[in-house]
Design a protein around this motif. Structure first.
Motif, PDB file in Angstrom:
ATOM      1  N   ILE A 101       1.135  -1.152   0.299  1.00  0.00           N
ATOM      2  CA  ILE A 101       0.032   0.131   0.070  1.00  0.00           C
ATOM      3  C   ILE A 101       0.944   1.073  -0.230  1.00  0.00           C
ATOM      4  N   SER A 127       2.068   2.198  -2.996  1.00  0.00           N
ATOM      5  CA  SER A 127       0.173   2.226  -4.402  1.00  0.00           C
ATOM      6  C   SER A 127      -0.077   3.748  -5.054  1.00  0.00           C
ATOM      7  N   ASN A 132      -2.074   5.123  -4.358  1.00  0.00           N
ATOM      8  CA  ASN A 132      -3.327   5.446  -3.248  1.00  0.00           C
ATOM      9  C   ASN A 132      -2.925   6.283  -1.860  1.00  0.00           C
ATOM     10  N   GLU A 183      -4.394  -5.042   0.170  1.00  0.00           N
ATOM     11  CA  GLU A 183      -4.622  -5.264  -0.990  1.00  0.00           C
ATOM     12  C   GLU A 183      -5.633  -5.757  -0.771  1.00  0.00           C
ATOM     13  N   ASN A 186      -9.450  -2.448   2.222  1.00  0.00           N
ATOM     14  CA  ASN A 186      -8.532  -2.569   1.036  1.00  0.00           C
ATOM     15  C   ASN A 186      -8.121  -0.755   0.566  1.00  0.00           C
ATOM     16  N   ASN A 201      -6.266   0.375  -1.531  1.00  0.00           N
ATOM     17  CA  ASN A 201      -6.425   0.741  -2.618  1.00  0.00           C
ATOM     18  C   ASN A 201      -7.741   1.553  -2.849  1.00  0.00           C
TER      19      ASN A 201
END
Ligand SMILES: CC(C)(COP(=O)(O)OP(=O)(O)OC[C@H]1O[C@@H](n2cnc3c(N)ncnc32)[C@H](O)[C@@H]1OP(=O)(O)O)[C@@H](O)C(=O)NCCC(=O)NCCS
Length: 430
Positions: free
Chosen positions: A36, A39, A41, A201, A254, A256
């Motif tokens: 993450i 990621s 995000n 994830e 999650n 994301n």
């Protein structure tokens, strides 16, 4: 801040404000998996954290390094002995883990700085060797010995977000690698945190092929063996330890999902899995402060014609007899009992509603049983329900029987005929 807040509607904001007094001054431990941190995000997550901070919620970030460690190992063609810190950690793996950890911490530090937040990487974890288990030497693999809560609380008090790495030091200052899920829970214990939030994830804990949104800790304990081998098994076991050990709520979601953290914390229908202990699921009497929440909860069903129309004033008139079903402080269902002065033998179950995301979990039945019990305790011997679309629920699930207008108390009969809703009349005798 703009990007994180811009997608929240003013109505959502009003919803968030409901939570502010409840969470004020509490500590949340947010745990970011290594994947993450990589990621796209991540900046949004950190903006969500900025929102939490602005609402005076204390945040501590714990992070993992699984992804970074595997990437470094591949880049350098080094075989690692274990990637998540739960198995044996040899010297080469530890060396890479230290590098992976500095990289991950730096990425968080950088993104927090860009969000205008003060933060600090800490050495707040004293670790001890896992040692030899069933003949296997875990080498530089560590457990948590002690979390320096004074240090972390000092930073929190100064408005600094502590970043806790999955690397600890033993009494002699030697470095050990720690599993980050374990570390998050231990940090939450040490800080008396009310929430521990895992950003991973995956979408949440899956049981029988379905992501479970609300998971009582007893159910998780019972089903844990089914999760063995699943991607989130480690999260599930640590969530169990956490909630059983006194952390009110552990969330797995999650990382994301845009706005996921905020939606999980500030709404009834979160985006991941909430593991909670049963004391957070209750039926309670409503008070005047619940008026708007009851109105908002039921208004959709009024539009659908399932419930009779009620404005705030009429809810207020009946507030003494409204009962609310809450999970984790979130309103998910309600029921109203109406008594008839002229006929104390019978009372009516009204405004029964369960939020769509929480239907089919036995909540409607529990609310009806609760209302029947309250009616029986009041001295009445019959419960009445009028329903346009859920009469089979009352008949098949709750044991009511269809009746005609003769069964209605006189005053109710007049209203019934003038309402023209043609509801079915259902009676349960005690
Ligand atoms: C009716 C309502 C309260 C049921 O709540 P719930 O929490 O989903 O109910 P439970 O989980 O306790 O019970 C679920 C069972 O009831 C059945 N059920 C629910 N609504 C039903 C309906 N309208 N007709 C027939 N059966 C229904 C389900 O099929 C399920 O049966 P199963 O256990 O055999 O699978 C909920 O659907 C609701 O709020 N509906 C909208 C408002 C409404 O109609 N209120 C009644 C006004 S008097």
């Amino acid at each position: 801040m703009d990007k994180g807040i811009s997608s929240i509607k003013p109505t959502d904001l009003r919803g968030i404000l409901n939570y502010v007094p409840r969470f004020l001054g509490q500590t949340f431990v947010v745990s970011l998996d290594g994947s993450i941190i990589e990621s796209e995000n991540l900046p949004n997550i950190l903006l969500d954290i900025a929102v939490l901070r602005s609402l005076q919620i204390n945040v501590v970030i714990v992070h993992g390094i699984g992804k970074q460690l595997s990437c470094l190992a591949e880049e350098r063609s080094i075989d690692i002995s274990n990637s998540d810190g739960s198995g044996p950690t040899d010297e080469a793996t530890l060396d890479l883990a230290i590098r992976a950890s500095s990289r991950a911490s730096h990425q968080i530090l950088e993104a927090l700085t860009q969000s205008g937040l003060k933060c600090a990487i800490t050495n707040s974890v004293r670790s001890k060797h896992i040692g030899v288990i069933k003949g296997v030497d875990y080498l530089r693999g560590g457990r948590v010995d002690r979390i320096d809560s004074n240090f972390l609380n000092h930073l929190i008090k100064e408005g600094i977000i502590p970043i806790v790495q999955p690397i600890g030091f033993d009494r002699n200052g030697h470095t050990l690698r720690i599993n980050s899920d374990l570390l998050a829970i231990e940090t939450a214990f040490a800080l008396n945190a009310t929430k521990s939030i895992f950003l991973t994830e995956c979408d949440g804990l899956e049981i029988g092929g379905v992501i479970v949104r609300q998971l009582p800790v007893e159910v998780l304990e019972f089903k844990l063996s089914e999760l063995k081998g699943a991607a989130l098994y480690s999260k599930a076991t640590h969530a169990l330890t956490g909630v059983k050990g006194g952390i009110s709520r552990v969330h797995v979601l999650n990382g994301n999902i845009h706005d996921g953290l905020i939606r999980e914390v500030f709404s009834n229908d979160g985006v991941g899995t909430l593991v909670y202990s049963n004391e957070y699921r209750q039926i309670r009497k409503a008070t005047r402060t619940d008026l708007a929440r009851i109105y908002n909860l039921t208004s959709g069903s009024v539009e659908e014609g399932e419930l009779a129309r009620r404005n705030i004033a009429s809810i207020e008139r009946d507030i003494e007899n409204f009962y609310l079903y809450e999970i984790d402080g979130n309103l998910v269902g309600c029921v109203l009992i109406t008594y008839f002065d002229s006929n104390p033998d019978i009372a009516e179950i009204n405004a029964l509603f369960v939020q769509s995301t929480h239907q089919q979990q036995g909540i409607g039945t529990r609310l009806v049983n609760f209302a029947c019990e309250a009616i029986r305790e009041s001295g009445a011997n019959k419960a009445l329900a009028l329903s346009t679309q859920s009469f089979r629920f009352f008949e098949d699930i709750c044991g009511f029987k269809e009746a005609n207008t003769e069964a209605l108390p006189e005053s109710r009969r007049q209203d019934y005929l003038s309402e023209k809703r043609n509801s079915k009349i259902l009676i349960k005798e005690f």
